[in-house]
Design a protein around this motif. Sequence first.
Motif, PDB file in Angstrom:
ATOM      1  N   LYS A  67     -13.898  -3.827   7.987  1.00 22.40           N
ATOM      2  CA  LYS A  67     -13.478  -4.522   9.207  1.00 22.40           C
ATOM      3  C   LYS A  67     -12.078  -4.089   9.619  1.00 22.40           C
ATOM      4  O   LYS A  67     -11.801  -3.906  10.811  1.00 22.40           O
ATOM      5  CB  LYS A  67     -13.526  -6.033   8.979  1.00 22.40           C
ATOM      6  N   GLU A  68     -11.199  -3.894   8.643  1.00 19.28           N
ATOM      7  CA  GLU A  68      -9.838  -3.436   8.910  1.00 19.28           C
ATOM      8  C   GLU A  68      -9.859  -2.089   9.636  1.00 19.28           C
ATOM      9  O   GLU A  68      -9.137  -1.878  10.605  1.00 19.28           O
ATOM     10  CB  GLU A  68      -9.093  -3.319   7.577  1.00 19.28           C
ATOM     11  N   ARG A  69     -10.713  -1.181   9.180  1.00 19.85           N
ATOM     12  CA  ARG A  69     -10.811   0.142   9.806  1.00 19.85           C
ATOM     13  C   ARG A  69     -11.329   0.039  11.240  1.00 19.85           C
ATOM     14  O   ARG A  69     -10.800   0.672  12.148  1.00 19.85           O
ATOM     15  CB  ARG A  69     -11.725   1.052   8.995  1.00 19.85           C
ATOM     16  N   GLU A  70     -12.349  -0.783  11.447  1.00 20.36           N
ATOM     17  CA  GLU A  70     -12.891  -0.947  12.797  1.00 20.36           C
ATOM     18  C   GLU A  70     -11.861  -1.560  13.740  1.00 20.36           C
ATOM     19  O   GLU A  70     -11.748  -1.152  14.889  1.00 20.36           O
ATOM     20  CB  GLU A  70     -14.169  -1.784  12.769  1.00 20.36           C
ATOM     21  N   CYS A  71     -11.111  -2.534  13.253  1.00 19.92           N
ATOM     22  CA  CYS A  71     -10.063  -3.148  14.081  1.00 19.92           C
ATOM     23  C   CYS A  71      -8.995  -2.126  14.436  1.00 19.92           C
ATOM     24  O   CYS A  71      -8.497  -2.101  15.563  1.00 19.92           O
ATOM     25  CB  CYS A  71      -9.417  -4.329  13.354  1.00 19.92           C
ATOM     26  N   ALA A  72      -8.646  -1.287  13.486  1.00 18.78           N
ATOM     27  CA  ALA A  72      -7.634  -0.259  13.747  1.00 18.78           C
ATOM     28  C   ALA A  72      -8.154   0.752  14.770  1.00 18.78           C
ATOM     29  O   ALA A  72      -7.418   1.162  15.670  1.00 18.78           O
ATOM     30  CB  ALA A  72      -7.249   0.444  12.449  1.00 18.78           C
ATOM     31  N   THR A 129     -10.390   0.286  17.110  1.00 19.11           N
ATOM     32  CA  THR A 129     -10.547  -0.305  18.442  1.00 19.11           C
ATOM     33  C   THR A 129      -9.252  -0.941  18.949  1.00 19.11           C
ATOM     34  O   THR A 129      -9.237  -1.512  20.038  1.00 19.11           O
ATOM     35  CB  THR A 129     -11.659  -1.375  18.434  1.00 19.11           C
ATOM     36  N   MET A 130      -8.190  -0.847  18.136  1.00 20.86           N
ATOM     37  CA  MET A 130      -6.868  -1.394  18.491  1.00 20.86           C
ATOM     38  C   MET A 130      -6.918  -2.903  18.719  1.00 20.86           C
ATOM     39  O   MET A 130      -6.189  -3.435  19.548  1.00 20.86           O
ATOM     40  CB  MET A 130      -6.294  -0.678  19.717  1.00 20.86           C
ATOM     41  N   ALA A 131      -7.742  -3.606  17.971  1.00 23.04           N
ATOM     42  CA  ALA A 131      -7.817  -5.070  18.038  1.00 23.04           C
ATOM     43  C   ALA A 131      -6.749  -5.624  17.094  1.00 23.04           C
ATOM     44  O   ALA A 131      -7.032  -5.976  15.949  1.00 23.04           O
ATOM     45  CB  ALA A 131      -9.208  -5.549  17.642  1.00 23.04           C
ATOM     46  N   MET A 132      -5.520  -5.683  17.575  1.00 17.85           N
ATOM     47  CA  MET A 132      -4.380  -5.971  16.716  1.00 17.85           C
ATOM     48  C   MET A 132      -4.380  -7.395  16.157  1.00 17.85           C
ATOM     49  O   MET A 132      -4.047  -7.590  14.995  1.00 17.85           O
ATOM     50  CB  MET A 132      -3.075  -5.693  17.457  1.00 17.85           C
ATOM     51  N   ASP A 133      -4.740  -8.381  16.952  1.00 15.33           N
ATOM     52  CA  ASP A 133      -4.765  -9.757  16.441  1.00 15.33           C
ATOM     53  C   ASP A 133      -5.777  -9.893  15.311  1.00 15.33           C
ATOM     54  O   ASP A 133      -5.489 -10.485  14.263  1.00 15.33           O
ATOM     55  CB  ASP A 133      -5.081 -10.753  17.561  1.00 15.33           C
ATOM     56  N   GLU A 134      -6.963  -9.347  15.542  1.00 19.31           N
ATOM     57  CA  GLU A 134      -8.010  -9.403  14.521  1.00 19.31           C
ATOM     58  C   GLU A 134      -7.605  -8.582  13.288  1.00 19.31           C
ATOM     59  O   GLU A 134      -7.868  -8.980  12.150  1.00 19.31           O
ATOM     60  CB  GLU A 134      -9.325  -8.885  15.099  1.00 19.31           C
ATOM     61  N   LEU A 135      -6.927  -7.454  13.510  1.00 23.49           N
ATOM     62  CA  LEU A 135      -6.457  -6.628  12.401  1.00 23.49           C
ATOM     63  C   LEU A 135      -5.459  -7.394  11.545  1.00 23.49           C
ATOM     64  O   LEU A 135      -5.532  -7.361  10.317  1.00 23.49           O
ATOM     65  CB  LEU A 135      -5.819  -5.337  12.934  1.00 23.49           C
ATOM     66  N   LEU A 136      -4.550  -8.113  12.172  1.00 22.99           N
ATOM     67  CA  LEU A 136      -3.559  -8.882  11.420  1.00 22.99           C
ATOM     68  C   LEU A 136      -4.219  -9.966  10.569  1.00 22.99           C
ATOM     69  O   LEU A 136      -3.842 -10.168   9.409  1.00 22.99           O
ATOM     70  CB  LEU A 136      -2.529  -9.495  12.364  1.00 22.99           C
ATOM     71  N   HIS A 137      -5.213 -10.638  11.132  1.00 24.70           N
ATOM     72  CA  HIS A 137      -5.930 -11.660  10.362  1.00 24.70           C
ATOM     73  C   HIS A 137      -6.702 -11.028   9.203  1.00 24.70           C
ATOM     74  O   HIS A 137      -6.738 -11.579   8.098  1.00 24.70           O
ATOM     75  CB  HIS A 137      -6.890 -12.447  11.253  1.00 24.70           C
ATOM     76  N   THR A 138      -7.294  -9.884   9.444  1.00 23.84           N
ATOM     77  CA  THR A 138      -8.054  -9.189   8.412  1.00 23.84           C
ATOM     78  C   THR A 138      -7.134  -8.730   7.287  1.00 23.84           C
ATOM     79  O   THR A 138      -7.462  -8.882   6.106  1.00 23.84           O
ATOM     80  CB  THR A 138      -8.804  -7.984   9.010  1.00 23.84           C
ATOM     81  N   VAL A 139      -5.981  -8.182   7.644  1.00 27.17           N
ATOM     82  CA  VAL A 139      -5.023  -7.722   6.635  1.00 27.17           C
ATOM     83  C   VAL A 139      -4.518  -8.908   5.804  1.00 27.17           C
ATOM     84  O   VAL A 139      -4.375  -8.806   4.585  1.00 27.17           O
ATOM     85  CB  VAL A 139      -3.856  -6.962   7.299  1.00 27.17           C
ATOM     86  N   GLN A 140      -4.283 -10.031   6.456  1.00 28.60           N
ATOM     87  CA  GLN A 140      -3.825 -11.221   5.735  1.00 28.60           C
ATOM     88  C   GLN A 140      -4.898 -11.685   4.739  1.00 28.60           C
ATOM     89  O   GLN A 140      -4.597 -11.982   3.583  1.00 28.60           O
ATOM     90  CB  GLN A 140      -3.494 -12.342   6.715  1.00 28.60           C
ATOM     91  N   ALA A 141      -6.138 -11.734   5.173  1.00 27.33           N
ATOM     92  CA  ALA A 141      -7.236 -12.136   4.277  1.00 27.33           C
ATOM     93  C   ALA A 141      -7.387 -11.142   3.132  1.00 27.33           C
ATOM     94  O   ALA A 141      -7.612 -11.530   1.973  1.00 27.33           O
ATOM     95  CB  ALA A 141      -8.535 -12.254   5.063  1.00 27.33           C
ATOM     96  N   LYS A 142      -7.244  -9.859   3.440  1.00 24.45           N
ATOM     97  CA  LYS A 142      -7.349  -8.812   2.414  1.00 24.45           C
ATOM     98  C   LYS A 142      -6.226  -8.968   1.388  1.00 24.45           C
ATOM     99  O   LYS A 142      -6.470  -8.877   0.180  1.00 24.45           O
ATOM    100  CB  LYS A 142      -7.286  -7.437   3.078  1.00 24.45           C
TER     101      LYS A 142
END
Length: 116
Positions: free
Chosen positions: A18-23, A25-38
Amino acid sequence: MASTLRAQLEELYALILKERECAKTMAMDELLHTVQAKNELLRSLQSVTKVAPEDRELAVAVREENRRNAYLFWASLGFIRESMSFFRKELSPVSYGAHGATVRGRSEGMLLRGRI
């Protein structure tokens, strides 16, 4: 939060993908949440010292996918640095010294000052 090591590894694998897909597609808010969960999941896995033989294949897959993401972020950072260097060169005014040689000023450029 997953309870068994295998469930935690599966969750981590899904978060990495999910982190890779967010990166991408440049979905930064979702990427930040994913990185925090990771990161939270990685903190809970720090105490693990042994991986069962049946979970090793999954652990190796997690490591490889995480390395792919690291390379993606490293390459992206390099591209951004290269682009910023290009724009700094293009936006820096060329001036001449006392002996007629070109002198570059500070390379902040108008882009970084917000004038463009």
